[in-house]
Motif scaffolding. Structure first.
Motif, PDB file in Angstrom:
ATOM      1  N   PRO A  14      55.151  89.085   4.375  1.00  0.00           N
ATOM      2  CA  PRO A  14      54.450  88.511   3.225  1.00  0.00           C
ATOM      3  C   PRO A  14      54.208  87.014   3.337  1.00  0.00           C
ATOM      4  N   GLU A  15      54.900  86.346   4.249  1.00  0.00           N
ATOM      5  CA  GLU A  15      54.709  84.913   4.439  1.00  0.00           C
ATOM      6  C   GLU A  15      54.014  84.642   5.776  1.00  0.00           C
ATOM      7  N   LEU A  16      53.038  83.753   5.760  1.00  0.00           N
ATOM      8  CA  LEU A  16      52.345  83.367   6.985  1.00  0.00           C
ATOM      9  C   LEU A  16      53.155  82.341   7.769  1.00  0.00           C
ATOM     10  N   THR A  17      53.002  82.358   9.069  1.00  0.00           N
ATOM     11  CA  THR A  17      53.570  81.308   9.909  1.00  0.00           C
ATOM     12  C   THR A  17      52.676  80.073   9.819  1.00  0.00           C
ATOM     13  N   PHE A  37      22.781  81.862   4.904  1.00  0.00           N
ATOM     14  CA  PHE A  37      22.384  82.650   3.728  1.00  0.00           C
ATOM     15  C   PHE A  37      22.250  81.830   2.451  1.00  0.00           C
ATOM     16  N   GLY A  38      22.629  80.560   2.500  1.00  0.00           N
ATOM     17  CA  GLY A  38      22.513  79.731   1.309  1.00  0.00           C
ATOM     18  C   GLY A  38      23.482  80.107   0.204  1.00  0.00           C
ATOM     19  N   LEU A  39      24.611  80.742   0.550  1.00  0.00           N
ATOM     20  CA  LEU A  39      25.584  81.195  -0.436  1.00  0.00           C
ATOM     21  C   LEU A  39      26.826  80.305  -0.431  1.00  0.00           C
ATOM     22  N   MET A  40      27.458  80.186  -1.598  1.00  0.00           N
ATOM     23  CA  MET A  40      28.742  79.509  -1.702  1.00  0.00           C
ATOM     24  C   MET A  40      29.864  80.530  -1.518  1.00  0.00           C
ATOM     25  N   LEU A  41      30.749  80.280  -0.553  1.00  0.00           N
ATOM     26  CA  LEU A  41      31.915  81.139  -0.371  1.00  0.00           C
ATOM     27  C   LEU A  41      32.989  80.729  -1.369  1.00  0.00           C
ATOM     28  N   VAL A  42      33.477  81.693  -2.140  1.00  0.00           N
ATOM     29  CA  VAL A  42      34.570  81.438  -3.085  1.00  0.00           C
ATOM     30  C   VAL A  42      35.708  82.390  -2.745  1.00  0.00           C
ATOM     31  N   VAL A  43      36.870  81.827  -2.451  1.00  0.00           N
ATOM     32  CA  VAL A  43      38.014  82.604  -1.971  1.00  0.00           C
ATOM     33  C   VAL A  43      38.865  83.042  -3.158  1.00  0.00           C
ATOM     34  N   HIS A  62      48.361  87.128   1.112  1.00  0.00           N
ATOM     35  CA  HIS A  62      49.075  85.887   1.423  1.00  0.00           C
ATOM     36  C   HIS A  62      48.602  84.715   0.573  1.00  0.00           C
ATOM     37  N   LEU A  63      47.556  84.934  -0.193  1.00  0.00           N
ATOM     38  CA  LEU A  63      47.031  83.898  -1.071  1.00  0.00           C
ATOM     39  C   LEU A  63      47.208  84.390  -2.501  1.00  0.00           C
ATOM     40  N   ASP A  64      48.364  84.079  -3.077  1.00  0.00           N
ATOM     41  CA  ASP A  64      48.724  84.703  -4.341  1.00  0.00           C
ATOM     42  C   ASP A  64      49.341  83.718  -5.331  1.00  0.00           C
ATOM     43  N   THR A  65      50.481  83.140  -4.984  1.00  0.00           N
ATOM     44  CA  THR A  65      51.221  82.282  -5.897  1.00  0.00           C
ATOM     45  C   THR A  65      50.615  80.879  -5.966  1.00  0.00           C
ATOM     46  N   GLU A  66      51.082  80.100  -6.948  1.00  0.00           N
ATOM     47  CA  GLU A  66      50.639  78.708  -7.072  1.00  0.00           C
ATOM     48  C   GLU A  66      50.932  77.938  -5.783  1.00  0.00           C
ATOM     49  N   GLU A  67      52.117  78.147  -5.212  1.00  0.00           N
ATOM     50  CA  GLU A  67      52.477  77.448  -3.978  1.00  0.00           C
ATOM     51  C   GLU A  67      51.489  77.759  -2.856  1.00  0.00           C
ATOM     52  N   HIS A  68      51.161  79.027  -2.692  1.00  0.00           N
ATOM     53  CA  HIS A  68      50.240  79.416  -1.622  1.00  0.00           C
ATOM     54  C   HIS A  68      48.817  78.922  -1.893  1.00  0.00           C
ATOM     55  N   VAL A  69      48.394  79.021  -3.154  1.00  0.00           N
ATOM     56  CA  VAL A  69      47.030  78.594  -3.481  1.00  0.00           C
ATOM     57  C   VAL A  69      46.872  77.094  -3.273  1.00  0.00           C
ATOM     58  N   THR A  70      47.834  76.297  -3.732  1.00  0.00           N
ATOM     59  CA  THR A  70      47.711  74.854  -3.555  1.00  0.00           C
ATOM     60  C   THR A  70      47.820  74.467  -2.088  1.00  0.00           C
ATOM     61  N   ARG A  71      48.646  75.162  -1.329  1.00  0.00           N
ATOM     62  CA  ARG A  71      48.720  74.882   0.109  1.00  0.00           C
ATOM     63  C   ARG A  71      47.366  75.148   0.778  1.00  0.00           C
ATOM     64  N   PHE A  72      46.739  76.253   0.391  1.00  0.00           N
ATOM     65  CA  PHE A  72      45.434  76.601   0.952  1.00  0.00           C
ATOM     66  C   PHE A  72      44.382  75.559   0.571  1.00  0.00           C
ATOM     67  N   LEU A  73      44.348  75.163  -0.683  1.00  0.00           N
ATOM     68  CA  LEU A  73      43.372  74.178  -1.116  1.00  0.00           C
ATOM     69  C   LEU A  73      43.571  72.840  -0.409  1.00  0.00           C
ATOM     70  N   ASP A  74      44.822  72.436  -0.256  1.00  0.00           N
ATOM     71  CA  ASP A  74      45.100  71.155   0.398  1.00  0.00           C
ATOM     72  C   ASP A  74      44.760  71.193   1.888  1.00  0.00           C
ATOM     73  N   ALA A  75      44.707  72.399   2.466  1.00  0.00           N
ATOM     74  CA  ALA A  75      44.456  72.531   3.905  1.00  0.00           C
ATOM     75  C   ALA A  75      42.982  72.736   4.231  1.00  0.00           C
ATOM     76  N   THR A  76      42.133  72.887   3.215  1.00  0.00           N
ATOM     77  CA  THR A  76      40.723  73.197   3.465  1.00  0.00           C
ATOM     78  C   THR A  76      39.813  72.117   2.893  1.00  0.00           C
ATOM     79  N   ASP A  77      38.622  72.041   3.448  1.00  0.00           N
ATOM     80  CA  ASP A  77      37.633  71.040   3.093  1.00  0.00           C
ATOM     81  C   ASP A  77      37.036  71.340   1.714  1.00  0.00           C
TER      82      ASP A  77
END
Length: 306
Positions: free
Chosen positions: A134-137, A159-165, A172-187
């Motif tokens: 359940p946890e990513l390396t 395609f001119g589309l906005m990707l929304v995750v 693996h993208l579920d809790t506040e901790e995981h979501v904020t980690r993902f946001l901080d790691a992406t453009d």
């Protein structure tokens, strides 16, 4: 349909719609699901102006047919949906793009502006069998961030589309901790979120806090509530997402959490137009169940000002 309360805010930046999910549709073809024409007729009857495509192949994949079927019902298409496993790295890119490109092409051809990407499940949503940890390396987190940026860039360029995750239970993208980690790691210029209020609450998150903290990253909303009593049982027993849905963990608003008016008001304050698509997970369900719920939900959202 009922009008908004006199004291309700005017949520004129929120475009409300619904999705096949709210009619118990999880698969392109399943005998327990309502036929696609019935879905289109009933979503219109319930008072919605926008829909998502749902699982690819449920609605017609011929753009001309789908445009005709939606246009004559006065429906617009807001987004298509794809599932990804980008944390596995470059090895899955070709298979990912093959799936994404066909959905993106249909979404663009029907006038949609968004593509919702849902990460793959770490455990089977029916049997609860653990498919991977359940946890990513650290390496997998890097693959997820880099792969998502690559996908968002290509979807926008081709395609001119906005990707929304879409953060989602049992991924693996579920809790506040995981979501904020993902946001901080992406453009922030490439990657936005589809905030699903029900899934985020299911995983312990606060939707209003996320909107207020990362407002510039919120590109799309799914409106959903969870039943706190059922959720407590699900957590205590470690129930997988599929059985939890059959248990009724996702409930009709305003019977669950989070309260939707504060979420909608926080979204309105962002100052940008946002789709807010109702998605009440109900697979499987009796065919007569979705329409009355959809009508009541639309009336409730109107009473909130949306």
């Amino acid at each position: 349909m009922s009008a908004a309360r006199a004291d309700a805010p005017v949520l004129d930046r929120i475009r409300v719609g619904s999705a096949p999910d709210s009619w118990g549709v999880w698969f392109p073809d399943d005998a327990r699901q309502v036929p696609w024409r019935r879905f289109l007729d009933e979503v219109t009857e319930a008072g919605y102006d926008w829909i998502e495509l749902g699982p690819y192949g449920y609605l017609p994949t011929d753009p001309a047919v789908l445009r005709d079927e939606t246009a004559r019902r006065g429906l617009g298409v807001s987004a298509g949906t794809v599932f990804t496993s980008l944390h596995h790295g470059p090895a899955v890119w070709d298979a990912t793009w093959a799936q994404v490109s066909r959905v993106a092409a249909l979404a663009r051809a029907t006038g949609a502006g968004h593509l919702v990407a849902i990460p793959s499940f770490w455990r089977d949503d029916r049997t609860a069998e653990e498919l991977e940890p359940p946890e990513l390396t650290a390496t997998q987190w890097r693959h997820l961030a880099e792969g998502t940026e690559r996908l968002a860039r290509r979807v926008r360029e081709e395609f001119g589309l906005m990707l929304v995750v879409h953060p989602h239970a049992d991924t693996h993208l579920d809790t506040e901790e995981h979501v904020t980690r993902f946001l901080d790691a992406t453009d922030s210029g490439l990657v936005s979120l589809c905030l699903d209020t029900g899934h985020y609450a299911y995983c312990g998150g606060d939707s209003v806090a996320l909107i207020r903290t990362y407002g510039e990253r919120i590109g799309y909303l799914h409106l959903k509530q969870v039943d706190p009593g059922v959720l407590a049982d699900v957590r205590a027993k470690g129930t997988a997402f599929g059985p939890a849905v059959r248990q009724g963990v996702m409930c009709e608003p305003p019977r669950g959490v989070p309260a939707l008016p504060p979420v909608l008001e926080a979204a309105q304050e962002l100052g940008t137009a946002l789709f807010a698509i109702v998605e009440q997970d109900m697979y499987p369900c009796p065919p007569e169940r979705p329409l009355p719920i959809a009508r009541r939900t639309r009336r409730f959202l109107r009473s909130c000002g949306a």
